[in-house]
Design a protein around this motif. Structure first.
Motif, PDB file in Angstrom:
ATOM      1  N   ILE A  31       7.526  11.683  36.550  1.00  0.00           N
ATOM      2  CA  ILE A  31       8.983  11.517  36.966  1.00  0.00           C
ATOM      3  C   ILE A  31       9.592  12.904  37.260  1.00  0.00           C
ATOM      4  CG2 ILE A  31      11.225  11.272  35.614  1.00  0.00           C
ATOM      5  CD1 ILE A  31       9.631   9.208  33.953  1.00  0.00           C
ATOM      6  N   ASP A  32       9.080  14.025  36.838  1.00  0.00           N
ATOM      7  CA  ASP A  32       9.593  15.241  37.307  1.00  0.00           C
ATOM      8  C   ASP A  32       9.309  15.896  38.618  1.00  0.00           C
ATOM      9  OD1 ASP A  32      10.942  15.340  34.704  1.00  0.00           O
ATOM     10  OD2 ASP A  32       9.478  16.462  33.598  1.00  0.00           O
ATOM     11  N   LYS A  77      15.279   4.019  49.698  1.00  0.00           N
ATOM     12  CA  LYS A  77      16.013   2.512  49.489  1.00  0.00           C
ATOM     13  C   LYS A  77      15.673   2.190  48.041  1.00  0.00           C
ATOM     14  CE  LYS A  77      15.538   1.302  54.470  1.00  0.00           C
ATOM     15  NZ  LYS A  77      15.122   2.405  55.068  1.00  0.00           N
ATOM     16  N   GLY A  78      14.420   2.171  47.616  1.00  0.00           N
ATOM     17  CA  GLY A  78      14.011   1.856  46.362  1.00  0.00           C
ATOM     18  C   GLY A  78      14.838   2.607  45.147  1.00  0.00           C
ATOM     19  N   PHE A  79      15.125   3.939  45.564  1.00  0.00           N
ATOM     20  CA  PHE A  79      15.962   4.612  44.754  1.00  0.00           C
ATOM     21  C   PHE A  79      17.455   4.167  44.548  1.00  0.00           C
ATOM     22  CE2 PHE A  79      18.652   8.216  43.659  1.00  0.00           C
ATOM     23  CZ  PHE A  79      17.911   8.772  42.242  1.00  0.00           C
ATOM     24  N   LEU A  80      17.997   3.777  45.788  1.00  0.00           N
ATOM     25  CA  LEU A  80      19.112   2.883  45.739  1.00  0.00           C
ATOM     26  C   LEU A  80      19.193   1.662  44.825  1.00  0.00           C
ATOM     27  CD1 LEU A  80      22.068   2.882  46.622  1.00  0.00           C
ATOM     28  CD2 LEU A  80      21.255   1.689  48.636  1.00  0.00           C
ATOM     29  N   ILE A  81      17.979   1.046  45.050  1.00  0.00           N
ATOM     30  CA  ILE A  81      18.091  -0.163  44.270  1.00  0.00           C
ATOM     31  C   ILE A  81      18.001   0.071  42.844  1.00  0.00           C
ATOM     32  CG2 ILE A  81      16.538  -2.296  43.702  1.00  0.00           C
ATOM     33  CD1 ILE A  81      15.608  -2.120  46.653  1.00  0.00           C
ATOM     34  N   GLY A  97      10.396   4.336  44.246  1.00  0.00           N
ATOM     35  CA  GLY A  97      11.906   4.557  44.206  1.00  0.00           C
ATOM     36  C   GLY A  97      12.746   3.766  43.144  1.00  0.00           C
ATOM     37  N   VAL A  98      12.179   2.353  43.288  1.00  0.00           N
ATOM     38  CA  VAL A  98      13.124   1.558  42.334  1.00  0.00           C
ATOM     39  C   VAL A  98      12.873   2.334  40.829  1.00  0.00           C
ATOM     40  CG1 VAL A  98      12.891  -0.525  41.168  1.00  0.00           C
ATOM     41  CG2 VAL A  98      12.647  -0.471  43.803  1.00  0.00           C
ATOM     42  N   PHE A  99      11.654   2.604  40.340  1.00  0.00           N
ATOM     43  CA  PHE A  99      11.322   2.963  39.021  1.00  0.00           C
ATOM     44  C   PHE A  99      12.162   4.325  38.616  1.00  0.00           C
ATOM     45  CE2 PHE A  99       8.696   5.973  36.719  1.00  0.00           C
ATOM     46  CZ  PHE A  99       8.920   5.331  35.462  1.00  0.00           C
ATOM     47  N   ILE A 100      11.961   5.284  39.727  1.00  0.00           N
ATOM     48  CA  ILE A 100      12.599   6.589  39.570  1.00  0.00           C
ATOM     49  C   ILE A 100      14.018   6.393  39.609  1.00  0.00           C
ATOM     50  CG2 ILE A 100      13.022   8.838  40.519  1.00  0.00           C
ATOM     51  CD1 ILE A 100      10.244   8.469  39.289  1.00  0.00           C
ATOM     52  N   GLY A 101      14.768   5.366  40.389  1.00  0.00           N
ATOM     53  CA  GLY A 101      16.166   5.108  40.097  1.00  0.00           C
ATOM     54  C   GLY A 101      16.470   4.321  38.852  1.00  0.00           C
ATOM     55  N   ILE A 102      15.879   3.595  38.434  1.00  0.00           N
ATOM     56  CA  ILE A 102      16.155   3.106  37.067  1.00  0.00           C
ATOM     57  C   ILE A 102      15.957   3.949  36.027  1.00  0.00           C
ATOM     58  CG2 ILE A 102      15.302   1.348  35.525  1.00  0.00           C
ATOM     59  CD1 ILE A 102      14.400  -0.431  37.601  1.00  0.00           C
ATOM     60  N   LEU A 105      18.084  13.809  42.595  1.00  0.00           N
ATOM     61  CA  LEU A 105      16.785  14.088  43.257  1.00  0.00           C
ATOM     62  C   LEU A 105      16.394  15.437  43.345  1.00  0.00           C
ATOM     63  CD1 LEU A 105      17.182  11.172  45.954  1.00  0.00           C
ATOM     64  CD2 LEU A 105      15.638  11.223  44.015  1.00  0.00           C
ATOM     65  N   LYS A 106      15.225  15.742  43.256  1.00  0.00           N
ATOM     66  CA  LYS A 106      14.852  17.106  43.061  1.00  0.00           C
ATOM     67  C   LYS A 106      14.553  17.781  44.671  1.00  0.00           C
ATOM     68  CE  LYS A 106      10.757  19.474  40.839  1.00  0.00           C
ATOM     69  NZ  LYS A 106       9.525  19.281  39.881  1.00  0.00           N
ATOM     70  N   GLU A 107      14.458  17.275  45.602  1.00  0.00           N
ATOM     71  CA  GLU A 107      14.120  17.973  46.754  1.00  0.00           C
ATOM     72  C   GLU A 107      15.309  17.349  47.897  1.00  0.00           C
ATOM     73  OE1 GLU A 107      11.989  19.924  47.115  1.00  0.00           O
ATOM     74  OE2 GLU A 107      10.909  19.496  45.617  1.00  0.00           O
ATOM     75  N   ASP A 108      15.442  17.888  48.882  1.00  0.00           N
ATOM     76  CA  ASP A 108      16.453  17.555  50.118  1.00  0.00           C
ATOM     77  C   ASP A 108      16.098  16.001  50.311  1.00  0.00           C
ATOM     78  OD1 ASP A 108      16.765  20.661  51.633  1.00  0.00           O
ATOM     79  OD2 ASP A 108      18.084  19.767  50.048  1.00  0.00           O
ATOM     80  N   LEU A 109      16.834  15.331  50.842  1.00  0.00           N
ATOM     81  CA  LEU A 109      16.443  13.779  50.935  1.00  0.00           C
ATOM     82  C   LEU A 109      15.557  13.651  52.257  1.00  0.00           C
ATOM     83  CD1 LEU A 109      18.927  13.124  48.850  1.00  0.00           C
ATOM     84  CD2 LEU A 109      19.712  11.171  50.615  1.00  0.00           C
ATOM     85  N   ALA A 110      15.572  14.887  53.080  1.00  0.00           N
ATOM     86  CA  ALA A 110      14.704  14.440  54.457  1.00  0.00           C
ATOM     87  C   ALA A 110      13.540  14.430  53.953  1.00  0.00           C
ATOM     88  CB  ALA A 110      15.196  15.631  55.353  1.00  0.00           C
ATOM     89  N   ARG A 111      12.940  15.243  52.580  1.00  0.00           N
ATOM     90  CA  ARG A 111      11.737  15.275  52.300  1.00  0.00           C
ATOM     91  C   ARG A 111      10.992  14.025  51.680  1.00  0.00           C
ATOM     92  NH1 ARG A 111      10.475  21.141  49.892  1.00  0.00           N
ATOM     93  NH2 ARG A 111       8.507  20.429  50.384  1.00  0.00           N
ATOM     94  N   TYR A 112      11.933  12.961  51.407  1.00  0.00           N
ATOM     95  CA  TYR A 112      11.694  11.829  50.760  1.00  0.00           C
ATOM     96  C   TYR A 112      11.296  10.665  51.859  1.00  0.00           C
ATOM     97  CZ  TYR A 112      13.209  13.827  46.551  1.00  0.00           C
ATOM     98  OH  TYR A 112      13.393  14.529  45.452  1.00  0.00           O
TER      99      TYR A 112
END
Length: 262
Positions: free
Chosen positions: A133-134, A162-166, A61-66, A149-156
């Motif tokens: 990434i895709d 949390k990592g994506f937010l960071i 999540g951190v990597f994808i968020g960055i 984000l590609k999907e609805d949040l419920a699917r993650y």
């Protein structure tokens, strides 16, 4: 080797030319080219990624968020190139990012700082990561305007979010007295809004009209001072799980800038 020739070689190499093609173009031996490119810290290592080294949703999540905030990717001369665009003085971030990439993928990355500006970039090559990434994000031709984000949040996975937010905080966020996130992507702002609401925080969003023809409105998400303290605490706990043992202020470079101003 003349400086001007070396600069051209470095530019060609960064754009994707191989050592063999550089040898043919500039008539230098591969050994000579290898020496100078390594000295400039741009030499690509034989570091091919074929799978995820460590299944860690938080770090992913951190990597994808960055990447969502500061990244780009493209194919040039057959090279699957990924870049993270940063301020060249953010060396704490560079060190942290290198740890994340090594743990997730066993991947080494190159950091390049421009001499005459504050621009810097982290660059690496990987077909596997390029395509990975895709799996997580979607975007159109204008990536900054459409990234989400590609999907609805419920699917993650919860740790992934949390990592994506960071990652988004490290790239586009401001987190001192208040948490503030600016983005021209309304979809991304809504993603982050839902993530922080799931953490029982209550952000508010407003829109800043564009200044100038052809620009896009800024969507701005804000969390108040009291709740930002709670968010900082949560982020610092998750940074510990990413093997980072300082706080988010250090990773954002706030402490360093404060010390420099004294």
């Amino acid at each position: 080797m003349e400086k001007s020739v070396l600069e051209n070689i470095v530019l060609d190499y960064i754009s994707g030319l191989s050592l063999r093609k550089l040898r043919s173009k500039y008539d230098y031996t591969i050994g000579n080219l290898h020496y100078h490119l390594k000295k400039r810290n741009v030499l690509r290592q034989n570091n091919i990624v074929k799978s995820i080294k460590l299944e860690n949703p938080l770090m992913m999540g951190v990597f994808i968020g960055i990447w969502a905030g500061d990244g780009s990717k493209f194919i040039d001369h057959g090279a699957y190139t990924i870049k993270i665009h940063i301020n060249k003085n953010d060396l704490e971030f560079v060190a942290f990012f290198r740890v994340v990439m090594e743990k997730l993928f066993g991947k080494r990355v190159t950091f390049i700082a421009e001499k005459e500006t504050n621009q810097g970039l982290i660059r690496f090559y990987s077909r596997f990561i390029y395509r990975l990434i895709d799996n997580y994000v979607a975007y159109e031709e204008n990536k900054t305007l459409s990234i989400r984000l590609k999907e609805d949040l419920a699917r993650y996975n919860g740790d992934f979010l949390k990592g994506f937010l960071i990652g988004i905080t490290l790239s586009d966020g401001y987190i001192k007295e208040k948490f503030i996130l600016y983005s021209i992507s309304e979809a991304l702002i809504n993603n982050v809004k839902m993530i922080v609401e799931n953490a029982t925080l209550m952000p508010y969003i407003y829109m800043q009209e564009p200044k100038g023809y052809g620009r896009y409105p800024n969507h701005i998400l804000v969390i108040n001072k009291q709740q930002t303290k709670h968010l900082k605490h949560e982020i610092n706990q998750y940074l510990e799980k990413c093997d980072y043992h300082r706080d988010i202020s250090a990773l954002k470079g706030y402490k360093q800038k404060s010390e420099q101003s004294l």
